[in-house]
Write an enzyme that holds these catalytic residues in place. Structure first.
Site, PDB file in Angstrom:
ATOM      1  N   ARG A 167      -4.944  -6.355 -25.450  1.00 54.54           N
ATOM      2  CA  ARG A 167      -4.365  -7.673 -25.697  1.00 54.54           C
ATOM      3  C   ARG A 167      -5.290  -8.737 -25.138  1.00 54.54           C
ATOM      4  NH1 ARG A 167       1.544  -8.844 -23.521  1.00 54.54           N
ATOM      5  NH2 ARG A 167       0.533  -9.023 -21.513  1.00 54.54           N
ATOM      6  N   ARG A 209      -2.999  -4.871 -20.802  1.00 56.05           N
ATOM      7  CA  ARG A 209      -2.771  -6.281 -20.461  1.00 56.05           C
ATOM      8  C   ARG A 209      -4.037  -6.817 -19.788  1.00 56.05           C
ATOM      9  NH1 ARG A 209       2.817  -4.207 -19.264  1.00 56.05           N
ATOM     10  NH2 ARG A 209       4.301  -5.649 -20.231  1.00 56.05           N
ATOM     11  N   CYS A 234       6.240  -2.616 -27.398  1.00 53.59           N
ATOM     12  CA  CYS A 234       5.497  -2.394 -26.156  1.00 53.59           C
ATOM     13  C   CYS A 234       6.188  -3.060 -24.958  1.00 53.59           C
ATOM     14  CB  CYS A 234       4.061  -2.881 -26.280  1.00 53.59           C
ATOM     15  SG  CYS A 234       3.937  -4.655 -26.517  1.00 53.59           S
ATOM     16  N   HIS A 242       0.819  -1.222   0.000  1.00 51.31           N
ATOM     17  CA  HIS A 242       0.000   0.000   0.000  1.00 51.31           C
ATOM     18  C   HIS A 242       0.840   1.253   0.000  1.00 51.31           C
ATOM     19  CE1 HIS A 242      -3.328  -2.534   1.862  1.00 51.31           C
ATOM     20  NE2 HIS A 242      -3.477  -2.429   0.570  1.00 51.31           N
ATOM     21  N   ARG A 251      13.274 -14.640 -18.033  1.00 52.12           N
ATOM     22  CA  ARG A 251      13.291 -13.228 -17.645  1.00 52.12           C
ATOM     23  C   ARG A 251      13.079 -13.024 -16.150  1.00 52.12           C
ATOM     24  NH1 ARG A 251       7.601 -11.305 -20.604  1.00 52.12           N
ATOM     25  NH2 ARG A 251       7.233  -9.793 -18.966  1.00 52.12           N
ATOM     26  N   ASN A 308      10.154  -7.932 -24.072  1.00 54.68           N
ATOM     27  CA  ASN A 308      10.421  -8.663 -22.812  1.00 54.68           C
ATOM     28  C   ASN A 308      10.530 -10.160 -23.082  1.00 54.68           C
ATOM     29  OD1 ASN A 308       9.911  -6.139 -21.816  1.00 54.68           O
ATOM     30  ND2 ASN A 308       7.910  -6.623 -20.972  1.00 54.68           N
ATOM     31  N   ASP A 309       9.540 -10.675 -23.811  1.00 51.70           N
ATOM     32  CA  ASP A 309       9.575 -12.104 -24.118  1.00 51.70           C
ATOM     33  C   ASP A 309      10.491 -12.407 -25.296  1.00 51.70           C
ATOM     34  OD1 ASP A 309       8.037 -13.574 -22.243  1.00 51.70           O
ATOM     35  OD2 ASP A 309       6.241 -12.569 -22.986  1.00 51.70           O
ATOM     36  N   GLU A 346       6.831 -11.774 -30.253  1.00 51.78           N
ATOM     37  CA  GLU A 346       7.608 -12.032 -29.037  1.00 51.78           C
ATOM     38  C   GLU A 346       8.230 -13.424 -29.033  1.00 51.78           C
ATOM     39  OE1 GLU A 346       5.053 -11.436 -25.637  1.00 51.78           O
ATOM     40  OE2 GLU A 346       3.343 -12.364 -26.620  1.00 51.78           O
TER      41      GLU A 346
HETATM   42  C1  PEP Z   1       6.533  -8.377 -23.726  1.00 59.31           C
HETATM   43  O1  PEP Z   1       6.697  -9.599 -23.686  1.00 59.31           O
HETATM   44  O2  PEP Z   1       7.418  -7.582 -24.132  1.00 59.31           O
HETATM   45  C2  PEP Z   1       5.268  -7.764 -23.291  1.00 59.31           C
HETATM   46  C3  PEP Z   1       5.015  -6.495 -23.492  1.00 59.31           C
HETATM   47  O3  PEP Z   1       4.372  -8.552 -22.671  1.00 59.31           O
HETATM   48  P1  PEP Z   1       4.472  -9.066 -21.148  1.00 59.31           P
HETATM   49  O4  PEP Z   1       5.576  -8.283 -20.487  1.00 59.31           O
HETATM   50  O5  PEP Z   1       3.129  -8.800 -20.567  1.00 59.31           O
HETATM   51  O6  PEP Z   1       4.786 -10.497 -21.327  1.00 59.31           O
HETATM   52 MG    MG Z   2       5.022 -10.957 -23.461  1.00 60.61          MG
END
Ligand code: PEP
Ligand code: MG
Length: 585
Positions: free
Chosen positions: A351, A315, A520, A208, A483, A472-473, A449
């Site tokens: 998404r 998301r 993204c 919080h 990750r 990210n993926d 991704e």
């Molecule tokens: C990503 O994989 O870059 C992405 C934006 O999705 P998430 O981080 O929700 O897997």
């Molecule tokens: Mg992802």
């Protein structure tokens, strides 16, 4: 009290440096106000058997009184209270009313002859431990709610008024609240005063203190362990909300250094705020789209306030997580439509459910050998057609209110794209039968991704309206680096030539086909790589709303033509790109 900072006379040798987790950025310099913790000073004694009933009654009355106080706060929330406050106080009220707390505590009074305070803290401890053992980080941190509820009831039982920091005695400078933990109710009471920062022994990024401090835009460092026992009222503190360092009674020259940092940071933020309505255009006239990533519908307001060109990634899985039953079509429709209405005609990219791997539904006990490579995201949705079509119907219905773009995660095969289109046709037919409206054309895009789709992107570009690169993926799958695994975190390298080539290949293919492509993943909000992404030809970035102005500043100081030449030549030589060489571009 043995106090390490007490003898500090302003020398570097004696300055105390503490460290925690920085959850809200910024600097603060000010005097500590240390909040008491009733739970730590609780009295333990055994009562006489004939007093059991009266002791239970004393406990129940205290619970009722504490509940009444919270209810009063909920009913009289000031207009400018952070919007999270109401729901947080309501959760505390519900915990107080929960019979798990009062019945079990009364049982301890009856069976073990504990006094009310002892019974309450014992039962509170049991419940907090149950939360602590939960897998979900959010639920784990809800153990803090139990502790805060217990504290409030203990204060009532003690008959002592709430221990609030003594603001009057704080010397010149800002006040820095030092607490074991800060409950939403405490936050509300502290609201009127001017704070420099919040420091707490407990808590994590979703505590919080973090949530509310973020919404108040006040630097916060949490999880400090035992700061309350190391800092006294009136101690001079420097809070470095960038690194999580807290310096206690620093010498003059350190203070001076931090004052300069604080001023420079404040100047930066003020200059950035002026960019709110400026266009994101590069020096050579290229308009760049800067959009926001959100996880809950309410966050769209923040995106709009930051001047986002749209929502680049909603998301949707966060609507499905941390609850016993799944949201039905109506609830989803309301959530999506809220975002669409808030964004007033700007594009809203939603998404479809990206569940699996590190994001699981409550009660899902499936044990996959390797969940990141398992039944995740679109694979999960296609395996659960009713759940998927419910979401598609809600998305289509929301499209009647503005520009909805449907983004599908983890696509790797063309037959998945075809299956999504068939499911959409099916969902449209169902809405037609009900006579419910939806937009004639809704854009369909895929997350890039998985390396496979990036390598063989051309046919996907033809079939889809847009692409969004989830770095990210993409990094995790390209480099085979989990990750979420700290042990290999140093190998998670966004600048690896293989990753950059995949991004470059995807952007070029989309450009040739005249389709839009965004990034993204976290890279889009990292101002250190903005120039590199511009050099790869990227024109659409989606990030956390708080990062938007930093990126806009970079964009407005960049020259895409110069960057494209530099980045292309480095990529051709498969070199690791030297970001400092792009600084002048
Ligand atoms: C990503 O994989 O870059 C992405 C934006 O999705 P998430 O981080 O929700 O897997
Ligand atoms: Mg992802």
């Amino acid at each position: 009290m043995n106090h390490p900072a007490a003898s500090v006379s302003g020398s570097l040798n004696t300055m105390l440096c503490l460290r925690g987790q920085a959850v809200v950025r910024g600097y603060a310099i000010g005097r500590a106000v240390v909040m008491g913790a009733a739970a730590l000073e609780v009295v333990h004694y055994r009562i006489q058997p004939e007093d059991v009933e009266a002791e239970c009654q004393r406990l129940k009355e205290a619970l009722l009184q504490a509940q009444g106080e919270l209810q009063y706060m909920i009913d009289h929330l000031p207009d400018d209270a952070p919007r999270e406050m109401g729901p947080l106080l309501t959760v505390h009220c519900m915990l107080m009313a929960d019979r798990m707390l009062s019945d079990q505590a009364c049982l301890l009074i009856a069976e073990r002859l504990y006094n009310a305070e002892w019974a309450l803290t014992t039962q509170g401890q049991t419940l907090a431990e149950q939360f602590a053992g939960m897998e979900d980080e959010y639920l784990r941190e809800r153990g803090a709610d139990i502790r805060q509820v217990i504290e409030r009831v203990l204060r009532v039982l003690s008959g002592r008024p709430v221990v609030l920091p003594d603001f009057e005695s704080a010397q010149a400078g800002e006040l820095i609240v030092v607490a074991r933990d800060i409950s939403p109710a405490d936050m509300l009471r502290l609201r009127g005063a001017h704070f420099g920062a919040f420091l707490t022994d407990l808590g994590g990024p979703t505590s919080h203190t973090a949530i509310v401090a973020r919404s108040m835009n006040v630097p916060a460092v949490v999880g400090m362990g035992n700061i309350r026992s190391l800092v006294r009222d009136g101690d001079l503190l420097i809070v470095d909300g960038m690194t999580g360092a807290v310096l206690v009674n620093p010498p003059a020259f350190v203070l001076e250094q931090y004052r300069r940092r604080q001023e420079a940071y404040a100047d930066d933020r003020a200059a950035l705020a002026l960019l709110r309505d400026a266009e994101a255009v590069t020096l050579d006239g290229v308009r760049i789209m800067l959009e926001a990533n959100i996880e809950l519908p309410e966050e769209a307001v923040q995106a709009l306030a930051a001047g986002a060109d749209g929502i680049g990634l909603f998301r949707s899985e966060f609507l499905f997580m941390g609850r016993e039953s799944l949201p039905d079509e109506e609830e989803q429709y309301e959530a999506y439509a809220t975002v669409v209405r808030t964004m007033q005609g700007r594009p809203v990219t939603i998404r479809t459910l990206d569940i699996g791997s590190d994001k699981t539904l409550d009660g899902d006990t499936t044990v996959a050998t390797n969940p990141a490579l398992g039944l995740r995201a679109i694979r999960y949705c296609l395996a659960n057609p009713d759940l998927f079509r419910t979401q598609l119907r809600a998305l289509l219905r929301a499209s009647a209110h503005g520009r909805v773009r449907i983004l599908v995660p983890m696509i790797s095969h063309m037959h998945e794209v075809h299956a999504v289109k068939r499911a959409l046709d099916h969902a449209r037919k169902e809405l037609d039968e009900r006579g419910q409206p939806y937009a004639e054309h809704v854009e369909i895009g895929a997350m890039v991704e998985i390396p496979a789709i990036a390598i063989a992107i051309e046919p996907f570009v033809e079939q889809l309206d847009f692409l969004s690169i989830g770095t990210n993926d993409l990094i995790q799958y390209t480099l085979a680096i989990d990750r979420a695994d700290n042990a290999v975190a140093d190998l998670y390298d966004p600048m690896h030539p293989a990753v950059l080539r995949l991004i470059s290949h995807t952007i070029n293919a989309a450009d040739r086909a005249g389709k839009s492509v965004a990034v993204c993943g976290e890279m889009a909000g990292d101002s250190q790589v903005t120039r590199m992404l511009l050099g790869l030809g990227l024109k659409e970035f989606s990030m956390h709303p708080q990062q938007l102005l930093d990126i806009k500043k970079e964009v407005r100081q960049s020259h895409t033509n110069a960057l494209r030449v530099k980045v292309a030549s480095a990529l051709n030589r498969a070199e690791r790109i030297d970001l400092s060489a792009l600084a002048a571009g």
